[in-house]
Structure formats: C-alpha cells, structure tokens
Write a protein that holds these residues in place. Structure first.
Motif, PDB file in Angstrom:
ATOM      1  N   SER A  52       0.813  -1.219   0.000  1.00 41.95           N
ATOM      2  CA  SER A  52       0.000   0.000   0.000  1.00 41.95           C
ATOM      3  C   SER A  52       0.846   1.269   0.000  1.00 41.95           C
ATOM      4  CB  SER A  52      -0.936   0.010   1.215  1.00 41.95           C
ATOM      5  OG  SER A  52      -0.189  -0.016   2.419  1.00 41.95           O
ATOM      6  N   ARG A  53       2.105   1.181   0.448  1.00 45.02           N
ATOM      7  CA  ARG A  53       2.944   2.375   0.571  1.00 45.02           C
ATOM      8  C   ARG A  53       4.411   1.963   0.623  1.00 45.02           C
ATOM      9  NH1 ARG A  53       1.789   3.722   6.993  1.00 45.02           N
ATOM     10  NH2 ARG A  53       2.349   1.640   7.749  1.00 45.02           N
ATOM     11  N   GLY A  54       5.290   2.949   0.694  1.00 45.46           N
ATOM     12  CA  GLY A  54       6.703   2.712   0.936  1.00 45.46           C
ATOM     13  C   GLY A  54       7.341   1.741  -0.031  1.00 45.46           C
ATOM     14  N   LEU A  55       8.153   0.852   0.504  1.00 42.05           N
ATOM     15  CA  LEU A  55       8.912  -0.080  -0.322  1.00 42.05           C
ATOM     16  C   LEU A  55       7.999  -1.032  -1.084  1.00 42.05           C
ATOM     17  CD1 LEU A  55      11.845  -0.995   2.101  1.00 42.05           C
ATOM     18  CD2 LEU A  55      11.894   0.567   0.154  1.00 42.05           C
ATOM     19  N   GLY A  56       6.933  -1.493  -0.447  1.00 44.20           N
ATOM     20  CA  GLY A  56       6.025  -2.423  -1.118  1.00 44.20           C
ATOM     21  C   GLY A  56       5.387  -1.804  -2.352  1.00 44.20           C
ATOM     22  N   TYR A  57       4.915  -0.569  -2.205  1.00 45.24           N
ATOM     23  CA  TYR A  57       4.341   0.153  -3.340  1.00 45.24           C
ATOM     24  C   TYR A  57       5.370   0.327  -4.450  1.00 45.24           C
ATOM     25  CZ  TYR A  57       2.862   4.135  -6.140  1.00 45.24           C
ATOM     26  OH  TYR A  57       2.568   4.955  -7.190  1.00 45.24           O
ATOM     27  N   ALA A  58       6.594   0.714  -4.074  1.00 42.62           N
ATOM     28  CA  ALA A  58       7.644   0.955  -5.066  1.00 42.62           C
ATOM     29  C   ALA A  58       8.041  -0.335  -5.778  1.00 42.62           C
ATOM     30  CB  ALA A  58       8.859   1.583  -4.396  1.00 42.62           C
ATOM     31  N   ILE A  59       8.013  -1.465  -5.073  1.00 44.68           N
ATOM     32  CA  ILE A  59       8.328  -2.746  -5.709  1.00 44.68           C
ATOM     33  C   ILE A  59       7.247  -3.110  -6.721  1.00 44.68           C
ATOM     34  CG2 ILE A  59       8.495  -5.234  -5.270  1.00 44.68           C
ATOM     35  CD1 ILE A  59       9.913  -4.434  -2.614  1.00 44.68           C
ATOM     36  N   ALA A  60       5.986  -2.873  -6.362  1.00 45.49           N
ATOM     37  CA  ALA A  60       4.899  -3.117  -7.318  1.00 45.49           C
ATOM     38  C   ALA A  60       5.109  -2.271  -8.574  1.00 45.49           C
ATOM     39  CB  ALA A  60       3.555  -2.809  -6.667  1.00 45.49           C
TER      40      ALA A  60
ATOM     41  N   THR B 287      -5.626   3.648  -1.437  1.00 45.30           N
ATOM     42  CA  THR B 287      -4.202   3.902  -1.229  1.00 45.30           C
ATOM     43  C   THR B 287      -3.557   4.369  -2.533  1.00 45.30           C
ATOM     44  OG1 THR B 287      -3.449   1.689  -1.851  1.00 45.30           O
ATOM     45  CG2 THR B 287      -4.192   1.996   0.430  1.00 45.30           C
ATOM     46  N   ALA B 288      -2.267   4.688  -2.459  1.00 46.41           N
ATOM     47  CA  ALA B 288      -1.517   5.060  -3.661  1.00 46.41           C
ATOM     48  C   ALA B 288      -1.512   3.920  -4.670  1.00 46.41           C
ATOM     49  CB  ALA B 288      -0.095   5.445  -3.282  1.00 46.41           C
ATOM     50  N   LEU B 289      -1.610   2.688  -4.179  1.00 41.91           N
ATOM     51  CA  LEU B 289      -1.619   1.535  -5.080  1.00 41.91           C
ATOM     52  C   LEU B 289      -2.837   1.573  -5.997  1.00 41.91           C
ATOM     53  CD1 LEU B 289       0.190  -1.007  -5.532  1.00 41.91           C
ATOM     54  CD2 LEU B 289      -1.501  -2.277  -4.195  1.00 41.91           C
ATOM     55  N   HIS B 290      -3.943   2.073  -5.494  1.00 40.75           N
ATOM     56  CA  HIS B 290      -5.146   2.184  -6.333  1.00 40.75           C
ATOM     57  C   HIS B 290      -4.943   3.199  -7.452  1.00 40.75           C
ATOM     58  CE1 HIS B 290      -6.783   0.334  -2.648  1.00 40.75           C
ATOM     59  NE2 HIS B 290      -7.677  -0.200  -3.449  1.00 40.75           N
ATOM     60  N   GLU B 291      -4.190   4.254  -7.162  1.00 43.31           N
ATOM     61  CA  GLU B 291      -3.878   5.222  -8.209  1.00 43.31           C
ATOM     62  C   GLU B 291      -2.978   4.576  -9.266  1.00 43.31           C
ATOM     63  OE1 GLU B 291      -5.400   8.071  -8.093  1.00 43.31           O
ATOM     64  OE2 GLU B 291      -6.237   7.607  -6.100  1.00 43.31           O
ATOM     65  N   LEU B 292      -2.044   3.772  -8.815  1.00 40.22           N
ATOM     66  CA  LEU B 292      -1.150   3.070  -9.737  1.00 40.22           C
ATOM     67  C   LEU B 292      -1.931   2.105 -10.616  1.00 40.22           C
ATOM     68  CD1 LEU B 292       1.819   2.554 -10.581  1.00 40.22           C
ATOM     69  CD2 LEU B 292       1.914   0.799  -8.791  1.00 40.22           C
ATOM     70  N   GLN B 293      -2.940   1.478 -10.045  1.00 37.35           N
ATOM     71  CA  GLN B 293      -3.737   0.508 -10.801  1.00 37.35           C
ATOM     72  C   GLN B 293      -4.377   1.148 -12.026  1.00 37.35           C
ATOM     73  OE1 GLN B 293      -7.315  -0.999  -8.833  1.00 37.35           O
ATOM     74  NE2 GLN B 293      -6.857  -3.056  -9.582  1.00 37.35           N
ATOM     75  N   ALA B 294      -4.748   2.419 -11.909  1.00 41.37           N
ATOM     76  CA  ALA B 294      -5.419   3.109 -13.009  1.00 41.37           C
ATOM     77  C   ALA B 294      -4.521   3.281 -14.226  1.00 41.37           C
ATOM     78  CB  ALA B 294      -5.924   4.471 -12.533  1.00 41.37           C
ATOM     79  N   THR B 295      -3.211   3.169 -14.035  1.00 44.57           N
ATOM     80  CA  THR B 295      -2.269   3.371 -15.151  1.00 44.57           C
ATOM     81  C   THR B 295      -1.534   2.088 -15.536  1.00 44.57           C
ATOM     82  OG1 THR B 295      -0.438   3.969 -13.664  1.00 44.57           O
ATOM     83  CG2 THR B 295      -1.901   5.742 -14.378  1.00 44.57           C
ATOM     84  N   ALA B 296      -1.994   0.947 -15.004  1.00 45.54           N
ATOM     85  CA  ALA B 296      -1.239  -0.299 -15.168  1.00 45.54           C
ATOM     86  C   ALA B 296      -1.753  -1.189 -16.295  1.00 45.54           C
ATOM     87  CB  ALA B 296      -1.249  -1.076 -13.854  1.00 45.54           C
ATOM     88  N   ASP B 297      -2.661  -0.701 -17.118  1.00 51.66           N
ATOM     89  CA  ASP B 297      -3.150  -1.461 -18.275  1.00 51.66           C
ATOM     90  C   ASP B 297      -3.667  -2.848 -17.893  1.00 51.66           C
ATOM     91  OD1 ASP B 297      -2.418   0.630 -20.039  1.00 51.66           O
ATOM     92  OD2 ASP B 297      -0.349  -0.129 -20.105  1.00 51.66           O
ATOM     93  N   GLY B 298      -4.328  -2.927 -16.759  1.00 55.43           N
ATOM     94  CA  GLY B 298      -4.927  -4.195 -16.357  1.00 55.43           C
ATOM     95  C   GLY B 298      -3.953  -5.210 -15.786  1.00 55.43           C
ATOM     96  N   ARG B 299      -2.685  -4.803 -15.570  1.00 58.85           N
ATOM     97  CA  ARG B 299      -1.679  -5.756 -15.078  1.00 58.85           C
ATOM     98  C   ARG B 299      -1.512  -5.722 -13.559  1.00 58.85           C
ATOM     99  NH1 ARG B 299       3.049  -4.340 -16.409  1.00 58.85           N
ATOM    100  NH2 ARG B 299       2.599  -2.367 -17.456  1.00 58.85           N
ATOM    101  N   LEU B 300      -2.308  -4.908 -12.876  1.00 59.52           N
ATOM    102  CA  LEU B 300      -2.241  -4.840 -11.416  1.00 59.52           C
ATOM    103  C   LEU B 300      -3.598  -5.166 -10.816  1.00 59.52           C
ATOM    104  CD1 LEU B 300      -0.929  -4.132  -8.698  1.00 59.52           C
ATOM    105  CD2 LEU B 300      -1.462  -1.718  -9.159  1.00 59.52           C
ATOM    106  N   GLU B 301      -3.628  -6.206  -9.982  1.00 59.43           N
ATOM    107  CA  GLU B 301      -4.824  -6.561  -9.223  1.00 59.43           C
ATOM    108  C   GLU B 301      -4.550  -6.285  -7.748  1.00 59.43           C
ATOM    109  OE1 GLU B 301      -6.277 -10.585 -10.186  1.00 59.43           O
ATOM    110  OE2 GLU B 301      -4.774 -10.543 -11.796  1.00 59.43           O
ATOM    111  N   ILE B 302      -5.553  -5.790  -7.061  1.00 61.88           N
ATOM    112  CA  ILE B 302      -5.395  -5.454  -5.647  1.00 61.88           C
ATOM    113  C   ILE B 302      -6.283  -6.358  -4.800  1.00 61.88           C
ATOM    114  CG2 ILE B 302      -5.653  -3.660  -3.895  1.00 61.88           C
ATOM    115  CD1 ILE B 302      -5.098  -1.589  -6.049  1.00 61.88           C
ATOM    116  N   GLU B 303      -5.669  -6.975  -3.796  1.00 60.24           N
ATOM    117  CA  GLU B 303      -6.379  -7.798  -2.822  1.00 60.24           C
ATOM    118  C   GLU B 303      -6.252  -7.149  -1.445  1.00 60.24           C
ATOM    119  OE1 GLU B 303      -8.122 -10.578  -3.035  1.00 60.24           O
ATOM    120  OE2 GLU B 303      -7.703 -11.365  -5.043  1.00 60.24           O
ATOM    121  N   HIS B 304      -7.223  -7.414  -0.593  1.00 57.84           N
ATOM    122  CA  HIS B 304      -7.226  -6.822   0.747  1.00 57.84           C
ATOM    123  C   HIS B 304      -6.933  -7.900   1.780  1.00 57.84           C
ATOM    124  CE1 HIS B 304      -8.858  -2.921  -0.642  1.00 57.84           C
ATOM    125  NE2 HIS B 304      -9.413  -3.679  -1.577  1.00 57.84           N
TER     126      HIS B 304
END
Length: 249
Positions: A31-39, A59-76
């Motif tokens: 969701s943030r920090g190193l984990g977000y940057a690794i994604a 989270t910031a990861l959700h913003e990243l998902q919008a630009t990932a061309d369907g290659r990022l899935e988010i689980e909770h």
C-alpha cells in the motif's frame, strides 16, 4: 503428451515468461513505501502483479492501478490475520506465480531495550516482523512455480554479525528471528528447487526508515528487484542487500 512432459513444458514456459519480463508477481504488503515501489518497479518491467493492502481504504496503489493497463490486481489482506491469508490462498488457488514477495515490517523507538519495552510492544514486533511473514510463506508458497522464487523483506539490522552499535534492539531481534525462521523453512524444504531470499533494502527514506535515512526509494528498490532477478534459478536460501551482495548472518 505425458503428464511429466506437460509439467516440464509448463515450467519451461513459466521460466521463459519470467526471463522475458512477463513475470507474475504476488506481492504481500504494497500500500505504501517499499512495497508500493516494488509493485511499480515490476509493472515498469512488464510484469503482472497481484498486490495486497490492509483494510478497505484507498491507497496510492489504487492510483497506480489506473495506469497499469490491467496488469495490477489489488487484494485486501491483513498479514497478521491468518484467516485472511488463507482466504487469499483459496481465491488464488488456480493461479501460479513466478515470485512471491512478502513485505511486512513495523518498528519501535530505537531507544527501547528489553529493560523497558512492554510485553505488548515486543509481541507486536515479533508477530508482524517474524511470525506473520513466515505464515504467509507457509500458506502461499504452493502458489509459486516449482522454478520460481520466494522472498521476504528483511533488514541488515537482522544480522547478528553486523550488530556492533546496538540501538533498535527489539526491531533487530524481530528481523533476526525472521531470518532464523526462514533458515528453518529452507532446511525443511532442502529439496525444493525454488529460490529463497531474505532481502535487506538498506536504510531507506520511508515512513518506517524516517527522513534521515541514507537511501531514497529510487536508489533502493530497483536494486532489490535486480538482486531478486539475478538469483532466479539458484536453489537454497540467500541473504542479500539491495546491491545483490551477501549479508552476514
């Protein structure tokens, strides 16, 4: 084609996909920090990423998902809730990944020692930094291809050999415990062909590392990913830093 040949073909295909930049990554804690940057780094490399966040907050990861061309899935998933990790395992049961990366960590006051830390605080660090990451490996490991990799975010502060100044005693102890548990896991799975990694990202300017840290995220994370990719196909357990150099136990 025999089932053995089919399995070999599947493993070959998975290995070729990973090498060509089409790796599939399961990233716990992004969701943030190193984990977000690794994604973000794996997405930049063309990989497909399933990444987890805690709770239902955007989270910031959700913003990243919008630009990932369907290659990022988010689980909770809350990594400290074993039933949630098991539920994730069941949701992903039919899928296989080239890399499982478990990123979890909390810290405490650097001045706290065993003389003054509360039992609750000691327990919090040990569960989040050592027990929960290993439970995630135990639960999700079968989702990784037989020739794939499993990595956990550790720390150079988990090295007993490098502890010459003290400080961050409880955090150090929790990361040392993580390293020991991962060594036990590797010993139990000594015939497994998967690559096992403990990664030390360096002292990084994140919420965890603080503003005085030596490295920026952009200096650390690409190195972490390069080190992981360079180890692909090497069996056994390796404790490495963000430069790909071995860290003393």
């Amino acid at each position: 084609m025999s089932s053995i040949s089919e399995n070999a073909a599947s493993e070959n295909s998975a290995s070729q996909n990973a090498a060509s930049g089409n790796a599939t990554v399961l990233l716990i804690g992004a969701s943030r920090g190193l984990g977000y940057a690794i994604a973000a780094e794996y997405l930049d490399r063309g990989s497909r990423v399933v990444a987890t966040v805690r709770g239902s907050r955007r989270t910031a990861l959700h913003e990243l998902q919008a630009t990932a061309d369907g290659r990022l899935e988010i689980e909770h998933v809350d990594i400290n809730a074993p039933e949630q990790v098991q539920a994730l395992r069941e949701r992903l049961d039919a899928r296989r990944f080239d890399l499982l990366f478990v990123n979890a960590g909390v810290t405490n006051s650097p001045e706290e020692t065993t003389a003054d830390v509360t039992t609750d605080e000691f327990t919090r660090l040990m569960i989040t930094n050592a027990l929960s990451p290993m439970r995630a490996i135990e639960t999700l490991g079968d989702l990784v291809h037989p020739e794939g990799s499993m990595a956990i975010m550790s720390s150079r502060q988990g090295s007993i050999a490098h502890n010459e100044r003290g400080g961050f005693e409880i955090y150090r102890a929790s990361k040392s415990a993580l390293n020991q548990l991962m060594r036990s896991y590797a010993a139990r799975h000594r015939h497994d062909r998967r690559t096992l990694l403990l990664m030390a990202p360096g002292w990084v300017k994140t919420e965890l590392g603080g503003p005085n840290a030596r490295l920026t995220v952009d200096e650390s994370v690409p190195g972490v990913v390069r080190a992981i990719e360079a180890q692909r196909g090497r069996t056994g357990l390796h404790f490495l830093d963000y430069l790909g150099q071995t860290v003393a136990w």
